[in-house]
Design a protein around this motif. Structure first.
Motif: not given
Ligand SMILES: CC(=O)N[C@H]1[C@@H](OP(=O)(O)O)O[C@H](CO)[C@@H](O)[C@@H]1O
Length: 361
Positions: A144, A153-154, A156, A163, A166, A198, A201-202
């Motif tokens: 994150a 804010i992100r 994965k 990729e 963080s 996700p 966040l969307e």
């Protein structure tokens, strides 16, 4: 306060230790790993826990029962938990949840202050808050990025090395408002990390992170299990109920022994540490280095065990050598003078004849 514990997974990376016990029931200092998170939740003020079980659920249900031995009311939700994913399975119990609640993995060892996580979530008026630990290699985890207010804010899940934006990773402990589960479709496979976060966040919903510095280890593989064990002896991981404070520092003076009940031990030579379950018999001149041996194990004279995990009901004959990183499955017999090379996994129920040599590929 109420909590949900995710305890349905198989613990594949810890095979063969998870053939007969689900990962939450792997002994750690002679108690199932899940007991530490149950205690931590109780200490944080949790009074009722829903355990989402799946793989070998009877083992968990027999041990924890209705929770009265652990100072908490425990209910179980079984059925299609694995198929439903973490969020889908939690949704099944959400109608019994009255207010803000905690969700925790059953198999993380941590000194995270769960109460502080809960209060932070309340203060931020978040819909969900994820405890975030800092690690060197984040590729096995959900990662994150947070803004200056710790809003995520992100996110994965299991990024490829290129990729990995963080080092802050999802520690598997969350606080949720029940309304967050309005986003989870009923009866479909839906995961926190892959789907729910996700989606939040969307939709620009308040998803927060709670970075923490206290100890955290998700015991993903045998090497991290041994590391967590060492971390107890080093005083990095505190297990209050075991008074492990007294173990701290012993490592400097040769080896530390932590043993269960009814063990018979003949002055073994220990380097680093040896953790033994109940009913472990150790013959003369045995060397043990940085290893964990479960209950009902016999180790005959002159055997040498280095950085290994030995399952339950195992017999290790005279002069056997087990090299670093190996795991011996439950109910196995390793006959005299056999050598098990480094990083070999011996399946449960194995029988290895005298004077054999087993090497990795
Ligand atoms: C899909 C999912 O829930 N992934 C989680 C979960 O990973 P597993 O590999 O599924 O144990 O636990 C990790 C922490 O132990 C966390 O970082 C990750 O985001």
């Amino acid at each position: 306060m109420q909590a949900v514990i995710l305890a349905g997974g198989k613990g594949t990376r810890l095979l063969p230790l998870t053939v007969y016990r689900p990962k939450p029931m792997i002994p750690f200092f002679n108690k199932p790993m899940m007991e530490y998170i149950v205690n931590a939740l109780v200490n944080a003020g949790v009074e009722e826990i829903f355990v989402l079980v799946g793989y070998l659920k009877e083992r968990i249900m027999e041990y924890f029962g209705d929770g009265s031995d652990f100072g908490v009311e425990i209910h179980y939700s079984n059925g299609e938990n694995i198929k439903l994913g973490t969020a889908g399975a939690t949704k099944k119990v959400v109608d019994k949840i009255e207010d803000t609640f905690i969700v925790a993995s059953s198999d993380v060892l941590t000194n995270l202050n769960i109460r502080a996580l809960y209060e932070y979530h309340k203060k931020k008026k978040a819909l969900a808050t994820i405890a975030l630990s800092q690690v060197e290699d984040p590729t096995q985890y959900g990662i994150a990025i947070v803004d200056s207010e710790n809003r995520i804010i992100r996110f994965k899940e299991k990024p490829k090395p290129e990729e990995a934006f963080s080092n802050l990773v999802n520690a598997g402990i969350y606080v949720f408002e029940p309304e967050a589960f309005d986003l989870v479709p009923k009866g479909e496979n839906f995961d926190f990390s892959l789907n729910l976060f996700p989606k939040m966040l969307e939709e620009n919903l308040p998803l927060y992170g709670f970075p923490f510095k206290e100890y955290w280890n998700d015991v993903g593989r045998p090497s991290s299990y041994l590391q967590a064990t060492e971390d107890v002896f080093l005083g990095r991981l505190r297990l209050p109920q075991l008074r492990t404070e007294s173990l701290k520092g012993n490592l400097e003076y040769g080896g530390s022994l932590y043993s269960g009940r009814r063990c018979q031990i003949r002055n073994p030579s220990i380097r680093g540490f040896a953790v033994l379950g109940d009913n472990v018999k150790i013959g003369r001149n045995v060397k043990i280095e940085r290893s964990v041996i479960f209950s009902n194990v016999t180790i005959e004279e002159g055997a040498e065990i280095y950085e290994a995990i030995i399952g339950e009901n195992v017999y290790i004959g005279k002069g056997v050598i087990i090299e670093s990183g190996s795991v011996i499955g439950d109910n196995s017999v390793i006959e005299d003078f056999t050598k098990i090379g480094a990083n070999v996994k011996i399946w449960t129920e194995s029988r290895i004849g005298k004077e054999s040599i087993i090497l990795p590929d």
